[in-house]
Design a protein around this motif. Structure first.
Motif, short mmCIF file in Angstrom:
data_model
loop_
_atom_site.label_atom_id
_atom_site.label_comp_id
_atom_site.label_asym_id
_atom_site.label_seq_id
_atom_site.Cartn_x
_atom_site.Cartn_y
_atom_site.Cartn_z
N PRO A 201 44.13 97.89 19.32
CA PRO A 201 45.25 98.61 19.94
C PRO A 201 45.50 99.99 19.32
O PRO A 201 45.84 100.94 20.02
CB PRO A 201 46.43 97.67 19.70
N GLU A 252 50.86 96.01 22.28
CA GLU A 252 51.20 97.04 23.26
C GLU A 252 50.37 98.28 22.96
O GLU A 252 50.29 98.73 21.82
CB GLU A 252 52.69 97.38 23.18
N LYS A 256 47.35 99.58 29.15
CA LYS A 256 47.17 98.12 29.06
C LYS A 256 47.18 97.45 30.42
O LYS A 256 46.41 96.53 30.69
CB LYS A 256 48.25 97.51 28.17
N GLN A 257 48.06 97.88 31.30
CA GLN A 257 48.15 97.24 32.61
C GLN A 257 46.87 97.42 33.42
O GLN A 257 46.38 96.48 34.04
CB GLN A 257 49.34 97.78 33.40
N SER A 260 44.27 95.18 31.97
CA SER A 260 44.50 93.78 32.34
C SER A 260 43.94 93.47 33.72
O SER A 260 43.28 92.45 33.93
CB SER A 260 46.01 93.48 32.31
N TYR A 487 52.32 93.00 32.75
CA TYR A 487 51.14 93.26 31.94
C TYR A 487 50.31 92.02 31.80
O TYR A 487 49.14 92.06 31.51
CB TYR A 487 51.55 93.73 30.54
#
Length: 488
Positions: A201, A252, A256-257, A260, A487
């Protein structure tokens, strides 16, 4: 060839609708399609290379396991990891030993061959379990136990399989070295997955890539790095991949979304091609000659060996009888046992095809019988939870920079205190905003005088620091609701 592969992929995609109507797992349809197109079916695609299949299957499994870890919630891992890990280690040994002894007594195979088959089919399959549970509403703790078990039991199954093959070939090393290797496989695999999962991350947040598409390349690099590094250090890459995916998914970071969504699509693609390829590898005419032995092996595995492993492995954890029964029935076999079934032939054992055909038949029975009845058993055991209504609309917040905001999706049920309230009357935290409402498959623009109705789906933009305050507001004692980040 490209045209045939494209047609096969299209058929596999649309056949999932038929599989849903018939109530059978999609993997069964993919395997059957592969067999139909294969050299022993219509002979449109000839594929008879178990070594290549093993390598390609490994690549697909890496993606499937990483995505599975990515979507495993931290709270569920805390609850289910220890019993799942017990199933993935002690449970594997119990399954292989008990199944092997019974195969020897009932079928009359040599003890070595019987225990080899027991070791090969001892592991539940991550590809099958993740795909099967993706759209199911099984009680979270039990479902998480099966998912974590399936993601972490490959090391023991692989080591046992190789150990028995070495014994049969007369090349078995010192048993002490075997135990030392097993400990290294597990501890180093966990450590590598943790290290990469924690560092990744920060890499995403500092990369500042101009093109969002490169974040997809980056996540694939992280995914395969965790396996490759573990493989170079002679530890278990599959466990490292799952753990890395878990820590990345629970952190986080920018984009990220989008990542995913990308992983979800890539994992589905990998699932489809994995089972199509394994179907192409099979010669149905050979499998049918072993149907009697296959049925006996499957029954022993499902009704005796698996229950014995579950009840003994979960002895020290708080599971009800119903939950344990479901853990027995949810131990579905899939791609990994089929891949392991190629090991005897690749190692030069005589009758290598015999092991492969028996195992493939067992996997078919397990997927068809257990996979098709998983909802039925969950319902009978009162382990089905109320399924949240899904929306045909999706709102996404994709950012190339770090933000202090998150997009939440919240489903309003009939007993919620939000029903018949106007938006202007809601004491939302500062800087929180309802940005859209989905009602009866339509999107409503929210205004101050907009009234919330039963079955509405609210999309809320909320700051990280206000998230818990908002959840407490919606998760009252009267309603006990929870909002879920899109998310995940």
């Amino acid at each position: 060839m490209i045209l045939l592969l494209a047609l096969l992929l299209l058929l596999a995609t649309f056949s999932t609708k038929l599989a849903d109507r018939l109530g059978i797992p999609g993997m069964i349809v993919f395997l059957v399609l592969g067999m139909i197109f294969g050299s022993d079916g219509l002979n449109l695609i000839y594929f008879d290379n178990p070594v290549l299949a093993q390598k390609v299957a490994t690549a697909f499994l890496i993606i499937i396991l990483f995505e599975g870890g990515f979507n495993t919630k931290k709270e569920l891992l805390k609850v289910a990891f220890k019993p799942a890990f017990s199933l993935a280690t002690v449970g594997i040994i119990i399954t292989a030993a008990s199944a092997g002894i019974l195969f020897h007594l009932v079928i009359g195979l040599s003890l070595e061959s019987s225990i080899l088959i027991g070791a090969i089919i001892s592991s539940t399959d991550a590809a099958a379990v993740f795909a099967l549970f993706r759209n199911k509403s099984i009680q979270p703790k039990t479902a998480a136990t099966l998912e974590i078990e399936s993601a972490s039991n490959d090391p023991m199954a692989i080591i046992l399989t190789i150990l028995i093959i070495d014994y049969m070939l007369g090349t078995l090393s010192n048993p002490f070295l075997f135990l030392l290797n097993l400990a290294w496989q597990i501890t180093a695999g966990l450590a590598i997955g943790y290290l990469i999962g924690k560092l990744s991350p920060h890499l995403f947040n500092r990369a500042r890539l101009d093109n969002g598409g490169f974040y997809y390349v980056l996540i694939l690099g992280v995914c395969f790095l965790s396996f490759g590094l573990a493989d170079q250090l002679k530890t278990n890459g599959f466990l490292a991949v799952y753990i890395a995916g878990f820590y990345v998914g629970n952190a986080e970071f920018v984009y990220k979304q989008g990542i995913s969504r990308f992983l979800e699509g890539l994992s589905t693609f990998s699932n489809v091609w994995l089972f199509l390829m394994l179907g192409l590898l099979v010669f149905p005419s050979e499998i049918l000659t072993f149907w009697k032995q296959g049925v006996v092996v499957a029954l022993i595995l499902i009704l005796v060996a698996r229950p014995l492993a579950v009840f003994l492995s979960t002895l020290f954890w708080d599971y009800s009888l119903k939950e344990r029964v479901f853990l027995c029935w949810g131990g579905i076999r899939g791609a990994v046992p089929i891949v392991l079934a190629t090991y005897p032939a690749a190692a030069g054992l005589p009758e290598g095809n015999y092991y492969f055909n028996i195992v493939f038949f067992v996997v078919l029975i397990s997927a068809l019988v257990q996979g098709s009845t998983i909802d039925f058993f969950a319902g009978k055991l009162d382990l089905l939870v109320k399924k949240k209504r899904t929306s045909p609309h999706s709102l996404e917040l994709i950012s190339l920079e770090q933000t202090r905001a998150e997009l939440l999706e919240y489903y309003v049920e009939k007993d919620s205190y939000l029903v018949d309230k106007q938006l202007q009357d809601l004491p939302l935290p500062k800087d929180s905003l309802i940005i859209a409402i989905v009602r009866k498959d339509d999107i409503i623009t929210p205004r101050g005088d907009t009234t919330i109705r039963n079955k509405d789906i609210l999309f809320l933009l909320v700051g990280y620091e206000d998230k818990h305050e908002l959840l407490e507001l919606f998760d009252s004692e009267a309603t006990r609701h929870s909002a879920e980040s899109i998310y995940h």
